[in-house]
Design an enzyme around this catalytic site. Structure first.
Site, short mmCIF file in Angstrom:
data_model
loop_
_atom_site.label_atom_id
_atom_site.label_comp_id
_atom_site.label_asym_id
_atom_site.label_seq_id
_atom_site.Cartn_x
_atom_site.Cartn_y
_atom_site.Cartn_z
N GLU A 1 -7.99 2.58 0.52
CA GLU A 1 -8.26 1.59 -0.54
C GLU A 1 -8.79 0.27 0.01
O GLU A 1 -9.51 -0.44 -0.68
CB GLU A 1 -6.97 1.34 -1.35
N ARG B 1 -11.04 -0.46 2.19
CA ARG B 1 -12.50 -0.56 2.25
C ARG B 1 -13.10 -0.77 0.86
O ARG B 1 -14.19 -1.34 0.74
CB ARG B 1 -13.07 0.68 2.96
N LYS C 1 1.57 7.93 0.32
CA LYS C 1 1.92 8.00 1.74
C LYS C 1 3.28 8.67 1.90
O LYS C 1 4.11 8.60 1.00
CB LYS C 1 2.05 6.57 2.31
N ASP D 1 0.84 -1.20 0.00
CA ASP D 1 0.00 0.00 0.00
C ASP D 1 0.88 1.25 0.00
O ASP D 1 1.34 1.70 1.05
CB ASP D 1 -0.93 -0.01 1.24
N ASP E 1 0.34 -4.99 4.41
CA ASP E 1 -1.07 -4.59 4.37
C ASP E 1 -1.96 -5.74 3.88
O ASP E 1 -3.13 -5.54 3.58
CB ASP E 1 -1.21 -3.34 3.47
N ASP F 1 -5.72 6.46 -0.66
CA ASP F 1 -5.06 5.67 0.40
C ASP F 1 -6.09 4.94 1.28
O ASP F 1 -5.74 4.06 2.05
CB ASP F 1 -4.18 6.58 1.25
N1 BES Z 1 -3.15 0.30 5.21
C1 BES Z 1 -3.49 1.56 5.73
C2 BES Z 1 -3.72 1.55 7.24
C3 BES Z 1 -2.59 1.20 8.14
C4 BES Z 1 -1.79 2.18 8.71
C5 BES Z 1 -2.34 -0.12 8.46
C6 BES Z 1 -0.77 1.81 9.56
C7 BES Z 1 -1.32 -0.46 9.31
C8 BES Z 1 -0.53 0.52 9.87
C9 BES Z 1 -4.76 2.06 5.08
O1 BES Z 1 -4.98 1.68 3.78
C10 BES Z 1 -4.69 3.56 5.09
O2 BES Z 1 -3.83 4.08 4.47
N2 BES Z 1 -5.59 4.18 5.82
C11 BES Z 1 -5.63 5.57 5.96
C12 BES Z 1 -7.03 6.05 5.70
C13 BES Z 1 -7.16 7.53 5.50
C14 BES Z 1 -6.57 7.92 4.17
C15 BES Z 1 -8.61 7.88 5.54
C16 BES Z 1 -5.20 5.92 7.38
O3 BES Z 1 -5.54 5.20 8.31
O4 BES Z 1 -4.48 6.90 7.53
ZN ZN Z 2 -4.07 -0.14 3.25
ZN ZN Z 3 -4.05 2.94 2.34
#
Ligand code: BES
Ligand code: ZN
Ligand code: ZN
Length: 510
Positions: A352, A354, A280, A273, A291, A350
């Protein structure tokens, strides 16, 4: 590793080391240890008397026996206060002891389980916790290391001594089953620890095919063409920026029978991811090779269940893809249509996980399941809320949440519930589509779960956000730093304890 269970007197057995656990500040030596203690010239009681060993949780001392008894060494490990004993303390002590003897070239280490039953802890639970502690703690991810022969530290044989002959068969069978589960956890940890460029969607699909070689398991992989035919707009759009083809794994154990409930387990399989166009920051982006920890947990659970063979109909759905930026990638602002027909305004690429899970949840409906559980490293916000000691739990069915919660306590993969109140749903309303994929700054783990809830609707469902629990940064008494394999023991426990869902509990709030 081969684990033998014997009920012979350990003082007469040749073993490199015999592990023995003791409670904290005991007034006298447990009577079960009398003959061993006597034969060894009072070694254990002397250590206790002189307070060289007090029995504090995870305290450890190794003592040579100078040929007074057949075992070459005694390794004492502390269990803490007897009044405060828990299954996890047993796991910890066993793990600490096993790690102490790892790498020492012991050919035949052993452990004496002189007591297997405590006030409210059964022989089964004690045995399972001991074996879990030993096996989980010895896991070491060396796949990419060039090791010299002497650096290979595997313990290949281990003997468990018990004193009661009447429980020998019971203990043997628990050991066998626990080994199956521990091997499945290692399998999952390997997948999660692996390089993202190796553990691709295609690689995971091939692993699923491998598991499906076991009797009673079948598997089907949906290709990009299949997904297009079905209209899986979630996974297809997330995969647009990637050079790796997405795969949707369908794996099934047993078939629907009259008396079997159908349980569906779903795992987020983002094999890397990057965030996509909503890229990111560089810091810790490397962690995002993991991920797919939800996906790996589902595959690991299938590995365990296909060997344990409980009577249940189990289906695994694992959407797998990378989330990458490129000229063809999904863009912030795009509106996509998922398998359910719902349109989604993609505010942030990001978010993604869901999107791919939405397709899996819709696909789950065709099985008319009795329960659906998804596992996903879904939000960083969940880690902010709960830290690393609990997975976030969300759901629409109290009975199912209760089962998951209890299974989590039992295996110490604990979950903590967060709410899905109506106000949170308002945050993911879109002006131009049916729903949007991000809910704003606050309550991100909850709005992510609300998004998923909209796709599963009334089917009994629990979502576990494992973003805080898929990995430990430091060694713990029985899990080395790196992937934890979270989910495998939880789901296996849940499935093994499964009783038919009562019809009344299938009515849900949303
Ligand atoms: N895979 C990430 C979430 C994540 C973060 C998992 C740290 C493990 C450790 C997810 O896809 C993501 O990026 N989520 C974002 C959502 C936001 C853009 C609404 C997040 O949590 O910041
Ligand atoms: Zn993710
Ligand atoms: Zn993500």
């Amino acid at each position: 590793m081969k684990i033998a269970v014997k009920s012979d007197a350990v003082e007469k057995e040749s073993t490199d080391v015999i592990i023995i656990s003791l409670f904290e500040n005991m007034k006298s030596i447990p009577s079960e240890l009398n003959s061993l203690n006597k034969a060894s010239g009072g070694t254990i009681s002397n250590l206790m008397k002189n307070k060289d060993f007090t029995g504090r949780l995870n305290e450890i001392i190794m003592i040579p026996t100078y040929k007074k008894i057949m075992p070459k060494r005694i390794l004492l490990v502390g269990l803490g206060k007897s009044t405060e004993l828990t299954l996890d303390k047993i796991r910890q002590a066993a793990g600490t002891a096993a790690r102490t003897i790892q790498g020492k070239k012991f050919k035949s280490p052993s452990m004496l389980l002189y007591k297997t039953e405590y006030k409210d802890i059964s022989t089964e639970d004690v045995t399972r916790s001991v074996v879990e502690g030993v096996l989980l703690s010895l896991y070491n991810f060396t796949m990419y290391k060039t090791l010299k022969k002497e650096e290979k530290t595997d313990i290949n044989n281990f003997t468990l001594f018990i004193q009661r002959k009447d429980i020998l068969d019971k203990v043997k069978s628990v050991v066998r089953n626990t080994q199956i589960v521990a091997e499945a956890v290692s399998f999952t940890r390997d997948l999660v620890n692996m390089s993202g460029s190796d553990a691709t969607p295609t690689f995971l699909a091939n692993k699923a095919k491998g598991i499906a070689k076991t009797k009673g398991v079948k598997c089907r992989i949906l290709s990009i063409t299949d997904m297009k035919k079905l209209g899986m707009g979630g996974i297809l759009n997330v995969s647009r920026g990637s050079a790796q083809p997405p795969k949707f794994i369908i794996i099934e154990y047993n078939t629907k029978k009259k008396n079997n409930d159908t349980i569906i387990i779903i795992g987020k399989g983002i094999t890397f991811d990057s965030g996509g166009i909503s890229l990111k920051p560089g810091k810790e982006m490397d962690l995002m090779k993991a991920d797919m920890a939800g996906a790996a947990a589902v595959l690991g659970t299938f590995k365990a269940i296909s060997n344990l063979k409980p009577s249940i109909h189990l289906v695994g759905l694992v959407p797998c893809t990378e989330n990458m930026p490129s000229g063809t990638a999904l863009k912030p602002g795009d509106i996509i249509k998922c398998l359910s027909g719902k349109t989604v305004e993609v505010v942030n690429t990001d978010a993604e996980g869901r999107l791919i899970l939405a397709d899996a949840l819709s696909y789950a409906k065709r099985y008319k399941p009795d329960a659906v559980i998804d596992l996903a490293t879904l939000t960083g916000t969940c880690v902010v809320a709960l830290g690393t000691f609990a997975s976030g739990m969300f759901g629409n069915n109290d009975g199912l949440k209760d089962r998951v919660q209890r299974a989590g306590e039992k295996c110490h993969e604990r979950v903590w519930e967060l709410p899905l109140w109506d106000e949170y749903y308002d945050l993911i309303k879109s002006n131009i589509a049916d729903i949007k994929n991000v809910g704003g700054r606050y309550g991100g783990a909850i709005t992510a779960a609300c998004f998923l809830a909209k796709f599963i609707e009334t089917i009994p469902w629990v979502h576990l956000d494992i973003a805080g629990t898929f990995l430990v940064e430091k060694d713990t008494p029985y899990i080395r730093r790196g992937a934890t394999g979270v989910g495998v023991r939880l789901l296996t426990q849940l499935i093994q304890d499964w009783k038919k869902m009562p019809d009344a509990s299938k009515k849900n709030k949303k």
